[in-house]
Design a protein around this motif. Structure first.
Motif, PDB file in Angstrom:
ATOM      1  N   GLU A 153       3.048  45.036  23.032  1.00 32.74           N
ATOM      2  CA  GLU A 153       3.591  43.692  22.899  1.00 32.74           C
ATOM      3  C   GLU A 153       5.042  43.753  22.431  1.00 32.74           C
ATOM      4  O   GLU A 153       5.481  44.742  21.836  1.00 32.74           O
ATOM      5  N   ARG A 154       5.762  42.659  22.686  1.00 30.04           N
ATOM      6  CA  ARG A 154       7.151  42.593  22.251  1.00 30.04           C
ATOM      7  C   ARG A 154       7.229  42.540  20.738  1.00 30.04           C
ATOM      8  O   ARG A 154       6.428  41.878  20.086  1.00 30.04           O
ATOM      9  N   VAL A 155       8.230  43.255  20.219  1.00 30.41           N
ATOM     10  CA  VAL A 155       8.432  43.233  18.759  1.00 30.41           C
ATOM     11  C   VAL A 155       9.135  41.939  18.391  1.00 30.41           C
ATOM     12  O   VAL A 155      10.072  41.504  19.058  1.00 30.41           O
ATOM     13  N   LYS A 156       8.654  41.307  17.316  1.00 34.16           N
ATOM     14  CA  LYS A 156       9.200  40.031  16.872  1.00 34.16           C
ATOM     15  C   LYS A 156       9.531  40.024  15.382  1.00 34.16           C
ATOM     16  O   LYS A 156      10.134  39.059  14.903  1.00 34.16           O
ATOM     17  N   PHE A 157       9.191  41.118  14.670  1.00 31.03           N
ATOM     18  CA  PHE A 157       9.368  41.133  13.224  1.00 31.03           C
ATOM     19  C   PHE A 157      10.029  42.451  12.813  1.00 31.03           C
ATOM     20  O   PHE A 157      10.049  43.439  13.562  1.00 31.03           O
ATOM     21  N   PHE A 158      10.527  42.446  11.573  1.00 27.07           N
ATOM     22  CA  PHE A 158      11.149  43.644  10.992  1.00 27.07           C
ATOM     23  C   PHE A 158      10.614  43.839   9.588  1.00 27.07           C
ATOM     24  O   PHE A 158      10.659  42.920   8.755  1.00 27.07           O
TER      25      PHE A 158
ATOM     26  N   LEU B 254       8.236  45.500  14.284  1.00 26.69           N
ATOM     27  CA  LEU B 254       6.798  45.225  14.346  1.00 26.69           C
ATOM     28  C   LEU B 254       6.495  44.199  15.417  1.00 26.69           C
ATOM     29  O   LEU B 254       7.301  43.313  15.716  1.00 26.69           O
ATOM     30  N   CYS B 255       5.300  44.331  15.973  1.00 27.86           N
ATOM     31  CA  CYS B 255       4.771  43.283  16.824  1.00 27.86           C
ATOM     32  C   CYS B 255       3.764  42.467  16.009  1.00 27.86           C
ATOM     33  O   CYS B 255       3.527  42.732  14.827  1.00 27.86           O
TER      34      CYS B 255
ATOM     35  N   PRO C 108      11.057  37.572  10.286  1.00 26.80           N
ATOM     36  CA  PRO C 108      11.297  37.456  11.733  1.00 26.80           C
ATOM     37  C   PRO C 108      12.569  38.202  12.134  1.00 26.80           C
ATOM     38  O   PRO C 108      13.552  38.232  11.394  1.00 26.80           O
ATOM     39  N   LEU C 109      12.512  38.770  13.294  1.00 29.72           N
ATOM     40  CA  LEU C 109      13.621  39.609  13.751  1.00 29.72           C
ATOM     41  C   LEU C 109      14.914  38.814  13.887  1.00 29.72           C
ATOM     42  O   LEU C 109      15.997  39.298  13.537  1.00 29.72           O
TER      43      LEU C 109
ATOM     44  N   GLU D  50      21.230  39.412  11.629  1.00 29.41           N
ATOM     45  CA  GLU D  50      22.577  39.148  11.120  1.00 29.41           C
ATOM     46  C   GLU D  50      22.804  39.799   9.762  1.00 29.41           C
ATOM     47  O   GLU D  50      23.878  40.343   9.486  1.00 29.41           O
ATOM     48  N   LYS D  51      21.793  39.748   8.920  1.00 29.63           N
ATOM     49  CA  LYS D  51      21.910  40.376   7.606  1.00 29.63           C
ATOM     50  C   LYS D  51      22.113  41.888   7.736  1.00 29.63           C
ATOM     51  O   LYS D  51      22.980  42.483   7.081  1.00 29.63           O
ATOM     52  N   CYS D  52      21.332  42.508   8.604  1.00 29.47           N
ATOM     53  CA  CYS D  52      21.461  43.963   8.795  1.00 29.47           C
ATOM     54  C   CYS D  52      22.803  44.330   9.425  1.00 29.47           C
ATOM     55  O   CYS D  52      23.404  45.349   9.080  1.00 29.47           O
ATOM     56  N   LYS D  53      23.277  43.479  10.338  1.00 22.49           N
ATOM     57  CA  LYS D  53      24.579  43.739  10.937  1.00 22.49           C
ATOM     58  C   LYS D  53      25.688  43.686   9.897  1.00 22.49           C
ATOM     59  O   LYS D  53      26.625  44.496   9.913  1.00 22.49           O
TER      60      LYS D  53
END
Length: 506
Positions: free
Chosen positions: A91-96, A104-105, A120-121, A126-129
């Motif tokens: 499944e597509r990942v939508k979370f971190f 995470l999916c 949520p991803l 933006e925070k990680c960037k």
């Protein structure tokens, strides 16, 4: 798990891939058209690959299943193009997960990361960037410094060095051109002078001979006009006078231009004369090794401490050592350093690696072997005691690098008093060593003195070699004496050496 179940339900039981144009048999099982044609080709009836039921009817298209397969493939393709698919669940990942720093999916979040800090991803990207940009800022600053500041500064220094060196080269060649031009003018002037002098001499000689012959001819011709009696009376005398037995007028070798004098060994004689105007320095200083507060002369033979701070792109600018351009590993080498009245200086040899390090203690352990003066004290580097002649400060110090009793050593001499300032200092046998100078006072430069160009450079040292070795042995004995007798012996030796020098000079 749900995704895998859906894909299994939408997969052909023959090729195990998602249905392509699914066909439905009367038994209710579906297959890809190509799989069904391949399985039942050349037969009038078809056997189901799953239940083995024989069917005489032709299969029909399973439109619902085909639509479901196409929708599934579109969603799967969209997931592969627009994001990352969970390798475990498909499944597509939508979370971190901020705890494990993982994508995470939905299934991963429910099972493996339920107690972790999950966001949520879209919210955490933006925070990680921003965090990565903050961490990248020092690297970007360093990149800008290398790209603009450091490179530009280095290029500017290279340009300044190249222009200054070119100017000095032209200046030196200008001196040579001027010398050759003056020599040429002097040689041509000497030739013209000889030409004028000998031309004048030839003209005077020819004129004198011409007048003498002309007077003789006129006298004889006048006598021929006399009457016969008078002519016959003077016949014998006139006949003798009319005869001219001298050779034809011609120029001897002394009246010609002395070509051999002007052209013989011309270039060699000019070169011999040029040697007196050209200096040879046994040690040439490396300006790239000079610290920013040191100034080196244009001929690279003099260094002094300066109040003017100049940029230095060299690798040794952190140290206070000025190196010679050339290092020595083998052979005999000797150079004279004029220290003058300076009360603080250090000279000697060192390894290149030692000069690159900004060490405070110049000792043999750190790769420095030399002699230093600190006020009224003159001593060897690394030694805590001064020598008994420390109050006799030299103005010119000779540094001698070579072999002594099968050991590689460096020694220091007072060239004016002609005695040794230290015992021979033992050096590493196979390491490349560079001469170094350290001026300690402003307006008190240290100069490398030029050598005279001779066929055998060692001749200038042979006359004092043997008594210097004797002096070294006696000095060692004197230093071992702890009472005043040692100093008496030392001064006695110095007195005998001085007497020997007087005898040798005669």
């Amino acid at each position: 798990m749900a995704s895998f179940s859906l894909e299994d339900d939408l997969s052909c039981p023959v090729c195990c891939e998602v249905y392509q144009d699914p066909q439905l048999l009367p038994c209710g099982h579906s297959f890809c058209r190509r799989c069904l044609d391949r399985h039942g080709s050349g037969k009038s009836s078809r056997t189901c690959a799953v239940c083995r039921q024989v069917s005489e009817q032709r299969p029909v298209s399973n439109l619902s299943l085909r639509n479901a397969c196409e929708s599934f493939l579109r969603e799967k393709e969209k997931g592969s193009d627009g994001g990352v698919v969970c390798p475990q669940h498909g499944e597509r990942v939508k979370f971190f997960c901020e705890t494990d720093k993982e994508l995470l999916c939905t299934v991963c979040r429910k099972h493996s990361h339920r107690s972790h800090k999950v966001q949520p991803l879209a919210q955490v990207v933006e925070k990680c960037k921003r965090e990565v940009k903050v961490a990248l800022r020092p690297a970007l600053d360093a990149l800008d410094s290398l790209r603009y500041s450091t490179v530009g500064h280095t290029k500017n220094n290279l340009l300044i060095q190249a222009q200054r060196t070119e100017r000095l080269i032209k200046k030196e060649f200008g001196k040579l051109h001027q010398f050759l031009k003056e020599e040429e003018e002097e040689k041509i002037s000497a030739l013209r002078e000889e030409e004028e002098r000998k031309t004048e001499y030839v003209e005077e000689s020819v004129k004198h001979q011409l007048e003498s012959l002309l007077g003789k001819v006129r006298y004889v011709e006048d006598q021929l006009e006399n009457d016969d009696i008078t002519f016959m009376q003077n016949y014998a005398q006139l006949l003798q006078r009319a005869q001219y037995n001298a050779p034809d007028p011609q120029l001897d070798s002394g009246t010609l231009i002395d070509v051999a004098k002007h052209l013989g060994n011309l270039r060699y004689e000019v070169w011999e004369k040029m040697k007196s105007t050209c200096s040879f320095y046994p040690v040439v200083l490396d300006p790239n090794s000079a610290p920013t507060d040191f100034s080196i002369s244009d001929n690279l033979a003099c260094v002094e401490k300066s109040t003017h701070i100049h940029p230095c792109p060299g690798p040794h600018q952190r140290s206070q050592v000025v190196l010679g351009f050339k290092g020595y590993r083998y052979g005999f080498h000797c150079w004279d350093v004029e220290v003058g009245d300076s009360r603080h200086w250090t000279i000697g040899v060192c390894s290149r690696s030692a000069a690159r390090n900004a060490v405070r203690n110049l000792t043999p352990e750190n790769g420095f072997w030399g002699l230093c003066r600190e006020g009224d004290v003159c001593k060897v580097l690394g030694s805590t005691s001064s020598w008994p002649w420390c109050h006799i400060m030299p103005r010119t110090v000779r540094v001698k690098l070579g072999r002594h009793f099968l050991r590689r050593t460096v020694s220091f001499y007072d060239t004016n008093k002609k005695f040794k300032l230290s015992c021979s200092i033992e050096l590493p046998s196979d390491e490349e060593l560079f001469p170094f100078l350290i001026p300690g006072e402003q307006s008190s430069p240290l100069r490398i003195l030029p050598n005279k160009v001779m066929l055998n450079m060692e001749q200038k040292f042979n006359c004092i070699e043997w008594y210097i070795d004797v002096q070294e042995i006696l000095m060692t004995l004197c230093m071992c004496c702890l009472h005043g007798v040692g100093y008496v012996i030392f001064y006695l030796v110095c007195f005998l050496v001085a007497i020997f020098q007087v005898l040798m000079s005669r």
